[in-house]
Design a protein around this motif. Structure first.
Motif, PDB file in Angstrom:
ATOM      1  N   TRP A  15      -8.602  11.793  -1.944  1.00 44.44           N
ATOM      2  CA  TRP A  15      -8.412  10.682  -1.013  1.00 44.44           C
ATOM      3  C   TRP A  15      -9.722  10.326  -0.333  1.00 44.44           C
ATOM      4  N   GLY A  16      -9.843   9.066   0.017  1.00 49.91           N
ATOM      5  CA  GLY A  16     -10.924   8.663   0.891  1.00 49.91           C
ATOM      6  C   GLY A  16     -10.560   8.915   2.334  1.00 49.91           C
ATOM      7  N   GLN A  17     -11.469   8.529   3.239  1.00 51.30           N
ATOM      8  CA  GLN A  17     -11.240   8.776   4.664  1.00 51.30           C
ATOM      9  C   GLN A  17     -10.411   7.688   5.312  1.00 51.30           C
ATOM     10  N   GLY A  18     -10.256   6.576   4.621  1.00 50.38           N
ATOM     11  CA  GLY A  18      -9.439   5.479   5.114  1.00 50.38           C
ATOM     12  C   GLY A  18     -10.238   4.421   5.858  1.00 50.38           C
ATOM     13  N   THR A  19      -9.680   3.219   5.889  1.00 50.30           N
ATOM     14  CA  THR A  19     -10.260   2.119   6.650  1.00 50.30           C
ATOM     15  C   THR A  19      -9.132   1.399   7.391  1.00 50.30           C
ATOM     16  N   GLN A  20      -9.363   1.105   8.661  1.00 47.75           N
ATOM     17  CA  GLN A  20      -8.315   0.526   9.510  1.00 47.75           C
ATOM     18  C   GLN A  20      -8.211  -0.976   9.280  1.00 47.75           C
ATOM     19  N   VAL A  21      -6.997  -1.432   9.071  1.00 44.78           N
ATOM     20  CA  VAL A  21      -6.693  -2.861   9.011  1.00 44.78           C
ATOM     21  C   VAL A  21      -5.705  -3.169  10.124  1.00 44.78           C
ATOM     22  N   THR A  22      -6.077  -4.099  10.975  1.00 44.07           N
ATOM     23  CA  THR A  22      -5.206  -4.511  12.079  1.00 44.07           C
ATOM     24  C   THR A  22      -4.985  -6.014  11.987  1.00 44.07           C
ATOM     25  N   VAL A  23      -3.714  -6.394  11.935  1.00 44.89           N
ATOM     26  CA  VAL A  23      -3.347  -7.805  11.854  1.00 44.89           C
ATOM     27  C   VAL A  23      -2.612  -8.160  13.141  1.00 44.89           C
ATOM     28  N   SER A  24      -3.255  -8.967  13.951  1.00 43.12           N
ATOM     29  CA  SER A  24      -2.692  -9.284  15.262  1.00 43.12           C
ATOM     30  C   SER A  24      -3.242 -10.607  15.753  1.00 43.12           C
ATOM     31  N   SER A  25      -2.394 -11.331  16.469  1.00 43.75           N
ATOM     32  CA  SER A  25      -2.841 -12.579  17.083  1.00 43.75           C
ATOM     33  C   SER A  25      -3.303 -12.336  18.516  1.00 43.75           C
ATOM     34  N   LYS A  39       0.081  -9.965   7.307  1.00 44.35           N
ATOM     35  CA  LYS A  39       1.145  -9.976   8.304  1.00 44.35           C
ATOM     36  C   LYS A  39       0.915  -8.822   9.281  1.00 44.35           C
ATOM     37  N   PRO A  40       1.470  -8.916  10.479  1.00 45.20           N
ATOM     38  CA  PRO A  40       1.323  -7.795  11.420  1.00 45.20           C
ATOM     39  C   PRO A  40       1.822  -6.470  10.838  1.00 45.20           C
ATOM     40  N   GLU A  41       2.831  -6.528  10.003  1.00 47.56           N
ATOM     41  CA  GLU A  41       3.358  -5.288   9.412  1.00 47.56           C
ATOM     42  C   GLU A  41       2.434  -4.688   8.359  1.00 47.56           C
ATOM     43  N   ASP A  42       1.366  -5.363   8.013  1.00 47.63           N
ATOM     44  CA  ASP A  42       0.353  -4.787   7.126  1.00 47.63           C
ATOM     45  C   ASP A  42      -0.646  -3.908   7.889  1.00 47.63           C
ATOM     46  N   THR A  43      -0.532  -3.886   9.198  1.00 43.76           N
ATOM     47  CA  THR A  43      -1.419  -3.052  10.003  1.00 43.76           C
ATOM     48  C   THR A  43      -1.237  -1.588   9.643  1.00 43.76           C
ATOM     49  N   ALA A  44      -2.341  -0.945   9.288  1.00 40.83           N
ATOM     50  CA  ALA A  44      -2.300   0.446   8.834  1.00 40.83           C
ATOM     51  C   ALA A  44      -3.717   0.919   8.531  1.00 40.83           C
ATOM     52  N   VAL A  45      -3.832   2.209   8.303  1.00 42.82           N
ATOM     53  CA  VAL A  45      -5.048   2.744   7.705  1.00 42.82           C
ATOM     54  C   VAL A  45      -4.839   2.737   6.195  1.00 42.82           C
ATOM     55  N   TYR A  46      -5.789   2.157   5.481  1.00 44.74           N
ATOM     56  CA  TYR A  46      -5.688   2.018   4.030  1.00 44.74           C
ATOM     57  C   TYR A  46      -6.587   3.056   3.357  1.00 44.74           C
ATOM     58  N   TYR A  47      -6.019   3.721   2.366  1.00 45.48           N
ATOM     59  CA  TYR A  47      -6.711   4.794   1.659  1.00 45.48           C
ATOM     60  C   TYR A  47      -6.734   4.496   0.152  1.00 45.48           C
ATOM     61  N   CYS A  48      -7.815   4.855  -0.492  1.00 47.51           N
ATOM     62  CA  CYS A  48      -7.792   4.866  -1.949  1.00 47.51           C
ATOM     63  C   CYS A  48      -7.622   6.306  -2.416  1.00 47.51           C
ATOM     64  N   LYS A  49      -7.043   6.430  -3.593  1.00 48.32           N
ATOM     65  CA  LYS A  49      -6.733   7.739  -4.137  1.00 48.32           C
ATOM     66  C   LYS A  49      -6.865   7.739  -5.641  1.00 48.32           C
ATOM     67  N   THR A  50      -7.311   8.877  -6.165  1.00 41.47           N
ATOM     68  CA  THR A  50      -7.271   9.100  -7.591  1.00 41.47           C
ATOM     69  C   THR A  50      -6.782  10.513  -7.851  1.00 41.47           C
ATOM     70  N   ARG A  51      -6.304  10.732  -9.049  1.00 40.33           N
ATOM     71  CA  ARG A  51      -5.854  12.066  -9.437  1.00 40.33           C
ATOM     72  C   ARG A  51      -6.672  12.512 -10.627  1.00 40.33           C
ATOM     73  N   ARG A  52      -7.267  13.672 -10.495  1.00 39.26           N
ATOM     74  CA  ARG A  52      -8.100  14.216 -11.550  1.00 39.26           C
ATOM     75  C   ARG A  52      -7.741  15.671 -11.744  1.00 39.26           C
ATOM     76  N   ARG A  53      -7.360  16.030 -12.952  1.00 44.36           N
ATOM     77  CA  ARG A  53      -6.979  17.414 -13.265  1.00 44.36           C
ATOM     78  C   ARG A  53      -5.920  17.912 -12.293  1.00 44.36           C
ATOM     79  N   SER A  54      -4.892  17.079 -12.080  1.00 49.21           N
ATOM     80  CA  SER A  54      -3.731  17.413 -11.247  1.00 49.21           C
ATOM     81  C   SER A  54      -4.049  17.566  -9.770  1.00 49.21           C
ATOM     82  N   ILE A  55      -5.220  17.135  -9.360  1.00 47.50           N
ATOM     83  CA  ILE A  55      -5.597  17.199  -7.941  1.00 47.50           C
ATOM     84  C   ILE A  55      -5.769  15.776  -7.427  1.00 47.50           C
ATOM     85  N   ASP A  56      -5.164  15.496  -6.292  1.00 47.04           N
ATOM     86  CA  ASP A  56      -5.315  14.192  -5.659  1.00 47.04           C
ATOM     87  C   ASP A  56      -6.544  14.181  -4.759  1.00 47.04           C
TER      88      ASP A  56
END
Length: 115
Positions: free
Chosen positions: A105-115, A86-103
């Motif tokens: 993050w990746g750099q992100g990947t852009q997802v754009t939903v538009s007609s 859906k258009p409202e899913d448009t965002a930068v998507y990030y993956c994340k993990t927590r290791r030893r109480s530290i988060d």
């Protein structure tokens, strides 16, 4: 720890995308993984999470039934299959993990939903 997302792009409403997050620098199979997203002007929000053994997966209400998180511990990769976008899913998507109480993050990947 390094997380590298890929697979974003521009799609039309109703179409699908599969995001990937390649992990390195830690024992991937020992940690849960999560996907977040951040739309312009909005706070980053949690989208989905998966346990280290893939025995448990959870989703935000906004994506439940449309998105599927999975992982391949042999390939050190976590995926996010996104259907019925859906258009409202448009965002930068990030993956994340927590290791030893530290988060981490990746750099992100852009997802754009538009007609």
């Amino acid at each position: 720890v390094q997380l590298v997302e890929s697979g974003g792009g521009l799609v039309q409403p109703g179409e699908s995308l599969r995001l990937s997050c390649a992990a390195s620098g830690f024992t991937f199979s020992s940690y849960g993984m999560n996907w977040y997203r951040q739309a312009p002007g909005k706070e980053r929000e949690w989208v989905a999470g998966i346990s280290n053994t893939e025995s448990s997966a959870n989703y935000a209400d906004t994506v439940k039934g449309r998105f599927t998180i999975s992982r391949d511990n042999a390939e050190n990769t976590v995926y996010l299959q996104m259907n019925s976008l859906k258009p409202e899913d448009t965002a930068v998507y990030y993956c994340k993990t927590r290791r030893r109480s530290i988060d981490y993050w990746g750099q992100g990947t852009q997802v754009t939903v538009s007609s």
